[in-house]
Design an enzyme around this catalytic site. Sequence first.
Site, PDB file in Angstrom:
ATOM      1  N   ASP A  30       0.858  -1.188   0.000  1.00 55.65           N
ATOM      2  CA  ASP A  30       0.000   0.000   0.000  1.00 55.65           C
ATOM      3  C   ASP A  30       0.891   1.234   0.000  1.00 55.65           C
ATOM      4  O   ASP A  30       2.010   1.197   0.537  1.00 55.65           O
ATOM      5  CB  ASP A  30      -0.915   0.005   1.248  1.00 55.65           C
ATOM      6  N   LEU A 148     -17.581  -9.103   0.550  1.00 51.73           N
ATOM      7  CA  LEU A 148     -17.529  -9.020   2.012  1.00 51.73           C
ATOM      8  C   LEU A 148     -18.277  -7.801   2.535  1.00 51.73           C
ATOM      9  O   LEU A 148     -18.347  -6.761   1.885  1.00 51.73           O
ATOM     10  CB  LEU A 148     -16.086  -9.025   2.530  1.00 51.73           C
ATOM     11  N   CYS A 262     -19.742   1.770  -0.224  1.00 56.31           N
ATOM     12  CA  CYS A 262     -20.048   0.874  -1.350  1.00 56.31           C
ATOM     13  C   CYS A 262     -21.403   1.133  -1.991  1.00 56.31           C
ATOM     14  O   CYS A 262     -21.466   1.583  -3.132  1.00 56.31           O
ATOM     15  CB  CYS A 262     -19.950  -0.569  -0.884  1.00 56.31           C
TER      16      CYS A 262
HETATM   17  C1  UGA Z   1     -22.083  -3.967   0.990  1.00 54.14           C
HETATM   18  C2  UGA Z   1     -22.588  -5.344   0.530  1.00 54.14           C
HETATM   19  O1  UGA Z   1     -23.538  -5.847   1.481  1.00 54.14           O
HETATM   20  C3  UGA Z   1     -21.421  -6.334   0.414  1.00 54.14           C
HETATM   21  O2  UGA Z   1     -21.881  -7.584  -0.089  1.00 54.14           O
HETATM   22  C4  UGA Z   1     -20.378  -5.746  -0.545  1.00 54.14           C
HETATM   23  O3  UGA Z   1     -19.245  -6.597  -0.659  1.00 54.14           O
HETATM   24  C5  UGA Z   1     -19.922  -4.390  -0.014  1.00 54.14           C
HETATM   25  O4  UGA Z   1     -21.049  -3.506   0.099  1.00 54.14           O
HETATM   26  C6  UGA Z   1     -18.921  -3.830  -0.984  1.00 54.14           C
HETATM   27  O5  UGA Z   1     -19.332  -3.474  -2.097  1.00 54.14           O
HETATM   28  O6  UGA Z   1     -17.722  -3.847  -0.705  1.00 54.14           O
HETATM   29  P1  UGA Z   1     -21.353  -2.967   3.377  1.00 54.14           P
HETATM   30  O7  UGA Z   1     -21.219  -1.648   2.660  1.00 54.14           O
HETATM   31  O8  UGA Z   1     -20.276  -3.420   4.292  1.00 54.14           O
HETATM   32  O9  UGA Z   1     -21.533  -4.154   2.302  1.00 54.14           O
HETATM   33  O10 UGA Z   1     -22.678  -2.873   4.242  1.00 54.14           O
HETATM   34  P2  UGA Z   1     -24.131  -3.522   4.234  1.00 54.14           P
HETATM   35  O11 UGA Z   1     -24.224  -4.528   5.290  1.00 54.14           O
HETATM   36  O12 UGA Z   1     -24.550  -3.920   2.867  1.00 54.14           O
HETATM   37  O13 UGA Z   1     -25.006  -2.265   4.700  1.00 54.14           O
HETATM   38  C7  UGA Z   1     -25.064  -1.107   3.871  1.00 54.14           C
HETATM   39  C8  UGA Z   1     -25.972  -0.060   4.467  1.00 54.14           C
HETATM   40  O14 UGA Z   1     -27.326  -0.486   4.383  1.00 54.14           O
HETATM   41  C9  UGA Z   1     -25.728   0.289   5.925  1.00 54.14           C
HETATM   42  O15 UGA Z   1     -25.730   1.690   6.061  1.00 54.14           O
HETATM   43  C10 UGA Z   1     -26.879  -0.368   6.662  1.00 54.14           C
HETATM   44  O16 UGA Z   1     -27.224   0.321   7.830  1.00 54.14           O
HETATM   45  C11 UGA Z   1     -27.981  -0.260   5.613  1.00 54.14           C
HETATM   46  N1  UGA Z   1     -29.059  -1.251   5.759  1.00 54.14           N
HETATM   47  C12 UGA Z   1     -28.779  -2.572   5.672  1.00 54.14           C
HETATM   48  C13 UGA Z   1     -30.358  -0.828   5.973  1.00 54.14           C
HETATM   49  O17 UGA Z   1     -30.641   0.384   6.047  1.00 54.14           O
HETATM   50  N2  UGA Z   1     -31.359  -1.767   6.098  1.00 54.14           N
HETATM   51  C14 UGA Z   1     -31.105  -3.091   6.021  1.00 54.14           C
HETATM   52  O18 UGA Z   1     -32.067  -3.887   6.138  1.00 54.14           O
HETATM   53  C15 UGA Z   1     -29.798  -3.505   5.800  1.00 54.14           C
END
Ligand code: UGA
Length: 441
Positions: A30, A148, A262
């Site tokens: 990095d 992930l 993301c």
């Molecule tokens: C997301 C995807 O879930 C992963 O599969 C992907 O690899 C990743 O982006 C990426 O592109 O690297 P992440 O950003 O870590 O993962 O978070 P999530 O768990 O997807 O949550 C995203 C957002 O949605 C959070 O702000 C969470 O609070 C919100 N969320 C999630 C809701 O508002 N309601 C829900 O029911 C679920």
Amino acid sequence: MRISVIGCGYLGAVHAAGLAALGHDVVGIDVDAEKVARLAAGEAPFYEPGLAGLLAAATGSLRFTTDPAAAAGCTVHFICVGTPQRPGENAADVSHVETALEMLMPCLDPGDVVVGKSTVPVGTAEALLAELQALRPGVALVWNPEFLREGHAVHDTLHPDRLVLGLAADGTADHARTVLREVYARPIAEGAPVVETDLATAQLVKAAANSFLATKISFINAMAEVCEASGGDVVRLAEAIGHDARIGHRFLGAGLGFGGGCLPKDIRGFMARAGELGADQALAFLAEVDAINLRRRVRMVDLAREECGGSIVGRRIAILGAAFKPESDDVRDSPALSVAAQMSLQGAEVVVTDPQAIDNARRRWPELKYAFTAEEAATGADLVLLLTEWREYVDLDPHELGAVVHQRRVLDGRNALDPARWRAAGWGYRALGRPATAGVS
Ligand code: UGA
């Protein structure tokens, strides 16, 4: 196998440590010397449950450096650098991916495999392949998107729910497939399904997956808007539709919506790319998904204003949560911080707390006030907002918190609290998408 991982952020650091745990000899590279120094000392440079343990367990087979020449002698090279949204545009900036390949070029030998993990607009891999073919014939390119989730990154890396291998149609596919199946021998033996595709499909899979997840969240938040207009209860509605196995309960959590590094930028980047390809109509709905998501933040501020009798000027507001989701210290496009900042700009005295993200939040919004505990943040508060559903906030004792606030009023931005429990402790409880009487039996 000897493996290099270029880019040691939320994706690359966990991936490097995960590959070492899977039995490989790994070097993480990095440009950020501070990040590298911390990783080299076995310290996780960001909060990710399990990462420190993985780093500690991998000593000997895992090292980190800023020296690009360290990739020489490795046979597999993972590109894990970021692809942020370009300022003022929807499109993704892939310059770090291009730079990573340029940096790798002098270290590549025929038979090596370059593996793209970063989320990129479709067409990026094809451009990288053309460069490789011109400058390093005999080096294979595979697109192997990463799925992930922050907060669960270690588990998702070691036990992926699927592996997507986008193979090039240039005669290298057989070799690349063999090498990647060896890299992931352990998860494959555990039963992780492998989906082989062409390069274009592999890049699209990632954009499609994140778009689907964002759409599911915005769908339920659109239902929340309709519930607010009609007196319905989105929590009961989600529970009811989720029992249909075709719909399912996951990602139907109504509330403040999605943020992070993301989903927001990926749906925008996907729309921008579709536009360039002449397929903009196909993804026009994602603009609405984005708009619904951002409207929830505005609604949250409006609800706070209503609760404060029409004005938040001079009101002390406690905000529980700064990270974009629990179990993370990531504040990139955090809905919680966005609401905190809007309320502060509108004249409220905002005090933010978070178990892990205060340092990152302070760097992003130094003008906000921060507290180290929920009690400290809530002391003297006219209104408490739960905006990131950390377990410790969900488990708060409303009687104890009630003793320090000025007024017992809570807004649940994540539909995570038990309204009956808070009401029983004398609190006024409101939530997004639920009637003012939700939880009253
Ligand atoms: C997301 C995807 O879930 C992963 O599969 C992907 O690899 C990743 O982006 C990426 O592109 O690297 P992440 O950003 O870590 O993962 O978070 P999530 O768990 O997807 O949550 C995203 C957002 O949605 C959070 O702000 C969470 O609070 C919100 N969320 C999630 C809701 O508002 N309601 C829900 O029911 C679920």
